[in-house]
Design an enzyme around this catalytic site. Structure first.
Site, PDB file in Angstrom:
ATOM      1  N   GLY A  44       1.086  -1.474   0.183  1.00 24.14           N
ATOM      2  CA  GLY A  44      -0.165  -0.300  -0.489  1.00 24.14           C
ATOM      3  C   GLY A  44       1.230   1.166  -0.156  1.00 24.14           C
ATOM      4  O   GLY A  44       2.078   1.118   0.479  1.00 24.14           O
ATOM      5  N   CYS A  88       6.360  -0.246   6.911  1.00 27.63           N
ATOM      6  CA  CYS A  88       6.261   1.394   6.089  1.00 27.63           C
ATOM      7  C   CYS A  88       7.756   1.314   5.187  1.00 27.63           C
ATOM      8  O   CYS A  88       8.875   1.070   6.042  1.00 27.63           O
ATOM      9  CB  CYS A  88       5.924   2.137   6.867  1.00 27.63           C
ATOM     10  SG  CYS A  88       5.426   3.528   6.091  1.00 27.63           S
TER      11      CYS A  88
HETATM   12 CO    CO Z   1       3.477   3.325   5.455  1.00 24.05          CO
END
Ligand code: CO
Length: 166
Positions: A44, A88
């Site tokens: 994502g 992330c």
């Molecule tokens: Co992220």
């Protein structure tokens, strides 16, 4: 091609602006974001991570396909929670446990400006919550319960941020 903004880049702390023009430029931005997301093996990506402070998210569907969420709004969070080892692209090599609501309802627009409503659970819910956080300047390290990998690296980055503030 876009470059991923890495923590502690201040762009990651800004509240992103809503999108009002559903034009070709927006479609191009979404596909360019998907390209860089796949390049870096992400699942994502939010526009602030490519230094665009806009409320736009792409989610990988596998094989180069992606789904786009424009101006997403989470309208329901379940009381039931789930714990996930999150990472992330803006915080490479750092992973940690984050507890989030298990199920959400989301309202969003597609690239043509059509409104949609969706119910998400499990990993899909976690990914979208992580990405919506990016639109609000929130990172998973703000919510992390326990860092599983990269504590020293994170400490060094936080120190770098403190130095910048001086
Ligand atoms: Co992220």
């Amino acid at each position: 091609m876009f470059k991923i903004a890495k923590y502690p880049d201040p762009i990651l702390r800004k509240t992103a602006k809503p999108i009002s023009d559903f034009n070709d430029e927006l479609k191009k931005m979404a596909s360019d974001m998907a390209e860089v997301m796949y390049e870096d093996d992400g699942i994502g990506l939010a526009a602030p991570q490519v230094s665009k402070s806009l409320r736009l998210i792409v989610i990988g569907l596998g094989h180069g396909d992606f789904k786009t969420y424009v101006n997403p709004e989470i309208t329901f969070f379940s009381k039931e929670k789930t714990k996930t080892d999150e990472g992330c692209l803006s915080l490479p090599k750092i992973f940690g446990d984050v507890i989030r609501p298990k199920k959400i309802h989301v309202k969003y627009y597609d690239l043509d400006g059509q409104v949609h409503k969706e119910k998400l659970k499990g990993i899909d819910s976690v990914i979208l919550q992580h990405e919506v956080d990016h639109l609000n300047g929130i990172l998973f390290i703000d919510r992390v319960e326990k860092i599983n990998q990269g504590q020293e690296l994170l400490d060094a980055l936080k120190k770098q941020l403190d130095e910048q503030a001086k």
